[in-house]
Design an enzyme around this catalytic site. Structure first.
Site, PDB file in Angstrom:
ATOM      1  N   ASP A 101       4.088   4.830  -9.385  1.00 46.17           N
ATOM      2  CA  ASP A 101       3.263   3.665  -9.711  1.00 46.17           C
ATOM      3  C   ASP A 101       1.944   4.059 -10.379  1.00 46.17           C
ATOM      4  OD1 ASP A 101       2.245   4.819  -7.371  1.00 46.17           O
ATOM      5  OD2 ASP A 101       2.278   2.974  -6.198  1.00 46.17           O
ATOM      6  N   ASP A 104      -3.702   9.018  -9.430  1.00 46.38           N
ATOM      7  CA  ASP A 104      -5.100   8.820  -9.057  1.00 46.38           C
ATOM      8  C   ASP A 104      -5.753  10.209  -8.993  1.00 46.38           C
ATOM      9  OD1 ASP A 104      -7.398   7.589  -8.065  1.00 46.38           O
ATOM     10  OD2 ASP A 104      -6.633   7.385  -6.036  1.00 46.38           O
ATOM     11  N   PHE A 153      -9.677   0.063  -6.849  1.00 43.31           N
ATOM     12  CA  PHE A 153      -8.423   0.004  -6.096  1.00 43.31           C
ATOM     13  C   PHE A 153      -7.670  -1.261  -6.490  1.00 43.31           C
ATOM     14  CE2 PHE A 153      -5.613  -0.516  -2.479  1.00 43.31           C
ATOM     15  CZ  PHE A 153      -5.146   0.776  -2.331  1.00 43.31           C
ATOM     16  N   ARG A 166       2.387  -6.248  -2.542  1.00 38.84           N
ATOM     17  CA  ARG A 166       3.316  -5.588  -3.467  1.00 38.84           C
ATOM     18  C   ARG A 166       4.044  -6.601  -4.342  1.00 38.84           C
ATOM     19  NH1 ARG A 166       3.726  -0.182  -1.826  1.00 38.84           N
ATOM     20  NH2 ARG A 166       3.638   0.190   0.412  1.00 38.84           N
TER      21      ARG A 166
HETATM   22  P1  IMP Z   1      -2.963  10.453  -5.717  1.00 35.36           P
HETATM   23  O1  IMP Z   1      -2.261  11.481  -4.897  1.00 35.36           O
HETATM   24  O2  IMP Z   1      -4.420  10.370  -5.364  1.00 35.36           O
HETATM   25  O3  IMP Z   1      -2.759  10.637  -7.210  1.00 35.36           O
HETATM   26  O4  IMP Z   1      -2.436   9.033  -5.292  1.00 35.36           O
HETATM   27  C1  IMP Z   1      -1.210   8.535  -5.657  1.00 35.36           C
HETATM   28  C2  IMP Z   1      -0.763   7.460  -4.672  1.00 35.36           C
HETATM   29  O5  IMP Z   1      -1.862   6.781  -4.057  1.00 35.36           O
HETATM   30  C3  IMP Z   1       0.005   6.394  -5.398  1.00 35.36           C
HETATM   31  O6  IMP Z   1       1.378   6.654  -5.339  1.00 35.36           O
HETATM   32  C4  IMP Z   1      -0.351   5.126  -4.648  1.00 35.36           C
HETATM   33  O7  IMP Z   1       0.588   4.889  -3.613  1.00 35.36           O
HETATM   34  C5  IMP Z   1      -1.683   5.392  -4.035  1.00 35.36           C
HETATM   35  N1  IMP Z   1      -2.758   4.748  -4.816  1.00 35.36           N
HETATM   36  C6  IMP Z   1      -3.691   5.358  -5.585  1.00 35.36           C
HETATM   37  N2  IMP Z   1      -4.526   4.473  -6.148  1.00 35.36           N
HETATM   38  C7  IMP Z   1      -4.114   3.262  -5.730  1.00 35.36           C
HETATM   39  C8  IMP Z   1      -4.587   1.913  -5.985  1.00 35.36           C
HETATM   40  O8  IMP Z   1      -5.540   1.643  -6.723  1.00 35.36           O
HETATM   41  N3  IMP Z   1      -3.891   0.931  -5.357  1.00 35.36           N
HETATM   42  C9  IMP Z   1      -2.842   1.159  -4.531  1.00 35.36           C
HETATM   43  N4  IMP Z   1      -2.368   2.388  -4.284  1.00 35.36           N
HETATM   44  C10 IMP Z   1      -3.006   3.427  -4.871  1.00 35.36           C
HETATM   45 MG    MG Z   2       0.285   2.842  -1.004  1.00 35.65          MG
END
Ligand code: IMP
Ligand code: MG
Length: 182
Positions: A101, A104, A153, A166
């Site tokens: 999805d 981040d 977020f 969702r």
């Molecule tokens: P990362 O490991 O920090 O890159 O985060 C990835 C995961 O964090 C994604 O698969 C999402 O499930 C969750 N995530 C990161 N940012 C958001 C957001 O803005 N809304 C909802 N879920 C997020």
């Molecule tokens: Mg999540």
């Protein structure tokens, strides 16, 4: 109280998302011409994106699912990644595309790419709907990405806050009081 009332701002309208998903599907179709493609959906956030995307890919595809936890109940990455559900099938020798999805911090995808690469696929690429480049902690550039978004977020179109929202057809930013409610 409806879900929509919790949304402060719609960042991406449903129609804009649909248009972009079709474009990504067409690009994947072109790039993998003549090949079979194994798509790996990262549960649960990517499930809506994946189900729309596959209908725009004109190739023989197989689907598999993986569930990992990177966040607890909150909105901050813990940096700890854990496999909750592994793939049903081996991927050795196959062309594999991870469908996620959002990227981040990049910690989740870095872990996934390293983990899946060790299983020796013929190729391994990453497709994300959203990218928050300003938050990156480790290098990670998706091969396909729908939209770059600012550091906020977001929920909807598969993405959750505390497992909710969702099913929103668009992507939006929640009102601050929603987080304060816990
Ligand atoms: P990362 O490991 O920090 O890159 O985060 C990835 C995961 O964090 C994604 O698969 C999402 O499930 C969750 N995530 C990161 N940012 C958001 C957001 O803005 N809304 C909802 N879920 C997020
Ligand atoms: Mg999540």
């Amino acid at each position: 109280m409806t879900m929509h009332e919790d949304v402060a701002e719609v960042l991406l309208e449903a129609s804009a998302i649909q248009h972009k998903v079709a474009e990504i599907g067409q690009a994947i179709t072109r790039d993998y011409q003549g090949k079979d493609l194994g798509l790996i959906c990262i549960l649960k956030g990517a499930v809506v994106f994946m189900s729309d995307l596959i209908r725009h890919i004109q190739l023989p595809v197989t689907l598999d699912f993986m569930a990992i936890s990177s966040y607890g109940a909150g909105t901050k990455s813990s940096g700890v990644v854990r496999i909750l559900k592994d793939l049903d099938h081996p991927i050795e020798g196959q062309h594999i595309l991870i469908v996620e999805d959002i990227v981040d911090t990049g910690l989740t995808l870095r872990y996934l790419v390293e983990n899946l690469r060790s299983r020796r696929p013929a190729s391994l690429k990453v497709c994300t709907l959203l990218d928050k480049p300003s938050r990156r902690r480790v290098e990670c550039v998706p091969d396909y990405n729908g939209f770059q978004i600012p550091d906020c977020f977001v929920v909807g179109y598969g993405l959750d806050y505390n497992e909710r929202y969702r099913n929103l057809p668009y992507i939006g930013v929640l009102k601050p009081e929603v987080y304060q409610r816990g």
